[in-house]
Design a protein around this motif. Structure first.
Motif, mmCIF file in Angstrom:
data_model
loop_
_atom_site.group_PDB
_atom_site.id
_atom_site.type_symbol
_atom_site.label_atom_id
_atom_site.label_comp_id
_atom_site.label_asym_id
_atom_site.label_seq_id
_atom_site.Cartn_x
_atom_site.Cartn_y
_atom_site.Cartn_z
ATOM 1 N N ILE A 264 13.824 -29.732 -4.592
ATOM 2 C CA ILE A 264 14.391 -31.080 -4.585
ATOM 3 C C ILE A 264 15.776 -30.994 -5.229
ATOM 4 O O ILE A 264 15.949 -30.380 -6.280
ATOM 5 C CB ILE A 264 13.501 -32.062 -5.376
ATOM 6 N N TYR A 265 16.751 -31.601 -4.590
ATOM 7 C CA TYR A 265 18.128 -31.565 -5.097
ATOM 8 C C TYR A 265 18.581 -32.979 -5.407
ATOM 9 O O TYR A 265 18.428 -33.892 -4.581
ATOM 10 C CB TYR A 265 19.056 -30.947 -4.045
ATOM 11 N N GLY B 16 18.318 -36.279 -3.147
ATOM 12 C CA GLY B 16 18.508 -37.611 -3.700
ATOM 13 C C GLY B 16 19.809 -37.634 -4.474
ATOM 14 O O GLY B 16 20.416 -36.592 -4.737
ATOM 15 N N CYS B 17 20.246 -38.812 -4.851
ATOM 16 C CA CYS B 17 21.474 -38.899 -5.646
ATOM 17 C C CYS B 17 21.435 -40.126 -6.534
ATOM 18 O O CYS B 17 20.760 -41.123 -6.225
ATOM 19 C CB CYS B 17 22.710 -38.932 -4.748
ATOM 20 N N SER C 173 21.293 -38.669 2.328
ATOM 21 C CA SER C 173 20.389 -38.670 1.177
ATOM 22 C C SER C 173 19.063 -39.339 1.518
ATOM 23 O O SER C 173 19.022 -40.383 2.166
ATOM 24 C CB SER C 173 21.044 -39.383 -0.001
ATOM 25 N N ASP C 174 17.969 -38.727 1.069
ATOM 26 C CA ASP C 174 16.635 -39.306 1.282
ATOM 27 C C ASP C 174 16.364 -40.433 0.291
ATOM 28 O O ASP C 174 15.616 -41.365 0.587
ATOM 29 C CB ASP C 174 15.558 -38.214 1.112
ATOM 30 N N VAL C 175 16.932 -40.326 -0.902
ATOM 31 C CA VAL C 175 16.778 -41.337 -1.945
ATOM 32 C C VAL C 175 18.147 -41.600 -2.565
ATOM 33 O O VAL C 175 18.846 -40.663 -2.940
ATOM 34 C CB VAL C 175 15.788 -40.866 -3.042
ATOM 35 N N ILE C 176 18.531 -42.855 -2.642
ATOM 36 C CA ILE C 176 19.824 -43.225 -3.223
ATOM 37 C C ILE C 176 19.579 -44.199 -4.374
ATOM 38 O O ILE C 176 18.984 -45.268 -4.171
ATOM 39 C CB ILE C 176 20.748 -43.892 -2.184
ATOM 40 N N MET C 177 20.023 -43.816 -5.560
ATOM 41 C CA MET C 177 19.940 -44.700 -6.722
ATOM 42 C C MET C 177 21.354 -45.076 -7.141
ATOM 43 O O MET C 177 22.228 -44.216 -7.189
ATOM 44 C CB MET C 177 19.217 -44.007 -7.882
ATOM 45 N N VAL D 92 12.386 -42.104 -7.150
ATOM 46 C CA VAL D 92 12.343 -40.691 -6.718
ATOM 47 C C VAL D 92 10.985 -40.285 -6.173
ATOM 48 O O VAL D 92 10.842 -39.155 -5.665
ATOM 49 C CB VAL D 92 12.735 -39.727 -7.872
ATOM 50 N N GLU D 93 10.004 -41.161 -6.242
ATOM 51 C CA GLU D 93 8.655 -40.813 -5.782
ATOM 52 C C GLU D 93 8.607 -40.242 -4.367
ATOM 53 O O GLU D 93 7.894 -39.264 -4.107
ATOM 54 C CB GLU D 93 7.755 -42.056 -5.878
#
Length: 482
Positions: A161-162, A184-185, A241-245, A477-478
């Motif tokens: 995971i990055y 993710g970021c 990105s798969d997850v963006i915060m 991030v789950e």
């Protein structure tokens, strides 16, 4: 005849382009397979071949001591609490410190103690993302530099995971499509924003838009075209990105308009060590011979420390002769490199020019306990960055019990210095005159009225606590861990 000539040239060109594209795809796929094979070999050499899940954080300046670094260490601690079979890897360019010294620095500056050891991958080419390397086309230069730095990171360690935790969005497709990682970021500040586009479009002179550009219609149009091109590319890589915060409502609005990935984007307020500052006793101020105004932010150009010094000088100039108590401006912040140190020297020279050198104190890279003491003693907490993405320093000042005076834009305006249960939590200003005027106004309030504002501010900051960050971060991030 012209049509036949065009066809005779166009068809071979298209054919050649197709072959080159296929070759490029095959090459990239081959590199991906090679990296995956290398990763399996390294794991099998380490034991049962399974090994822990590697979570890589790309943070070239992890030892800088700013709000972004606090997010990094809190995120790592949160994952260590939640997942037992996870090893966190930090890609950093801080080769002047050992891993132990970096972890110790995180504890000393932020009061964050990690549960398990962290693996550090030290990068040799961090200079590729230094702004000083690209006097022109800085955004593009740093972004391309980050790809090369990301490639060095990928060659040294391929994670499962990055997470880009420092805003290098151009590394996301590299790790996703070449490294085969889930990515993710955490976006502190969009590399480019619609506000930046409007600054260039309106030919407004700011720290990132030189006067010679604003004075020339040609250069302004050229820079605007360059910014639009960069915004398009930034949107492409970010949407990988798969997850963006994102750290605030302001950042959310810009990322949604640029990346257009609303389904996987969420606001995760950065963790502020609220409780530590809330432990400072809050009382009606006793009569004192000196009041202090404290600023907490890294010495970077966008933080606009010159505005703080000029507004403070104006406040002192307009202060009645012989009026007590005396005032001190205390500038607290981190220096990352020689450019930051030179910036501090320039600020000291500005203090001398304005005749306030004896009234301004610089405290650089100080321990957490000293930061806490300065905030406990301060009357006003000062912040001047235009369109600050969030503003951890603003929250810390409010939690510590200072009366906050922040810039009327970005995160402070939309998320932090907002009424709480209908009551005032602080003040906002925009320029030298309004900052000086509002500081004078704050000092003119009765101690009881200031106490009321400080109490309101304290009650409002619980939503920025470490605990709230941990809950929202894990929820975001789950999907990466499924």
């Amino acid at each position: 005849a012209c049509f036949r000539l065009l066809c005779s040239l166009l068809i071979p060109a298209l054919f050649l382009s197709g072959i080159l594209c296929v070759c490029l795809v095959v090459l990239l796929w081959g590199i991906r397979l090679w990296l995956q094979q290398r990763k399996r070999q390294l794991r099998s050499a380490g034991g049962d071949g399974k090994g822990p899940l590697l979570v890589g954080f790309f943070h070239p300046y992890c030892n800088a001591g700013g709000g972004g670094e606090r997010v990094l260490w809190c995120a790592i601690r949160t994952l260590q609490k939640k997942y037992k079979n996870v090893t966190c890897v930090v890609y950093t360019g801080d080769r002047d410190a050992t891993g132990e010294e970096i972890v110790e620095g995180a504890f000393r500056r932020f009061n964050i103690k990690l549960i398990h050891p962290v693996k550090f991958v030290f990068l040799e080419r961090r200079y590729l993302v230094e702004a000083s390397l690209y006097p022109h086309f800085t955004l593009l230069g740093q972004s391309l530099g980050s790809v090369f730095l990301g490639w060095e990171a990928l060659l040294k360690c391929v994670p499962d995971i990055y997470i880009d935790s420092m805003g290098y969005a151009f590394t996301l497709p590299l790790f996703k499509y070449i490294g085969g990682c889930r990515v993710g970021c955490y976006v502190h500040y969009p590399t480019i924003s619609t506000d930046m586009l409007s600054v260039v479009r309106n030919q407004d002179t700011r720290f990132n838009n030189a006067a010679f550009i604003t004075n020339s219609p040609f250069f302004s149009k050229f820079k605007l075209a360059y910014y639009y091109f960069f915004a398009f590319m930034y949107g492409l890589v970010g949407s990988c990105s798969d997850v963006i915060m994102v750290n605030s409502s302001w950042t959310l609005n810009h990322i949604l308009s640029l990346w257009r990935a609303g389904a996987c984007t969420s606001v995760v307020y950065p963790p502020c060590d609220v409780q530590t500052f809330l432990d400072i006793p809050l009382e009606v101020e006793k009569s004192t011979s000196e009041y202090s105004i404290v600023s907490v932010s890294q010495f970077r150009p966008e933080k606009d420390h010159p505005l703080q010094i000029r507004a403070f000088a104006k406040l002192l100039k307009e202060k009645r002769v012989g009026q007590q108590p005396t005032l001190k401006l205390i500038l607290i912040g981190g220096c990352r490199n020689q450019q930051d140190e030179e910036r501090v020297n320039n600020l000291k020279r500005l203090c001398e020019e304005l005749g306030v050198a004896n009234d301004v104190v610089f405290r650089i890279n100080i321990p957490f306990e000293e930061l806490k003491r300065h905030l406990a003693e301060a009357t006003i907490g000062l912040h001047t960055m235009w369109n600050e993405h969030f503003g951890i320093g603003v929250v810390e000042c409010m939690a510590a019990g200072t009366v906050i005076l922040a810039h009327n834009s970005g995160g402070p305006k939309l998320d932090i210095v907002v009424p709480y249960e209908g009551r005032v939590t602080g003040f906002l200003a925009e320029n030298e005159d309004s900052y000086a005027e509002i500081m004078a106004c704050i000092f003119s309030l009765s101690p009881e009225k200031r106490l009321e504002i400080r109490e309101n501010a304290r009650r409002s900051v619980h939503r920025f606590s470490d605990q709230h960050f941990e809950e929202t971060f894990l929820l975001s991030v789950e999907p990466l861990f499924k």
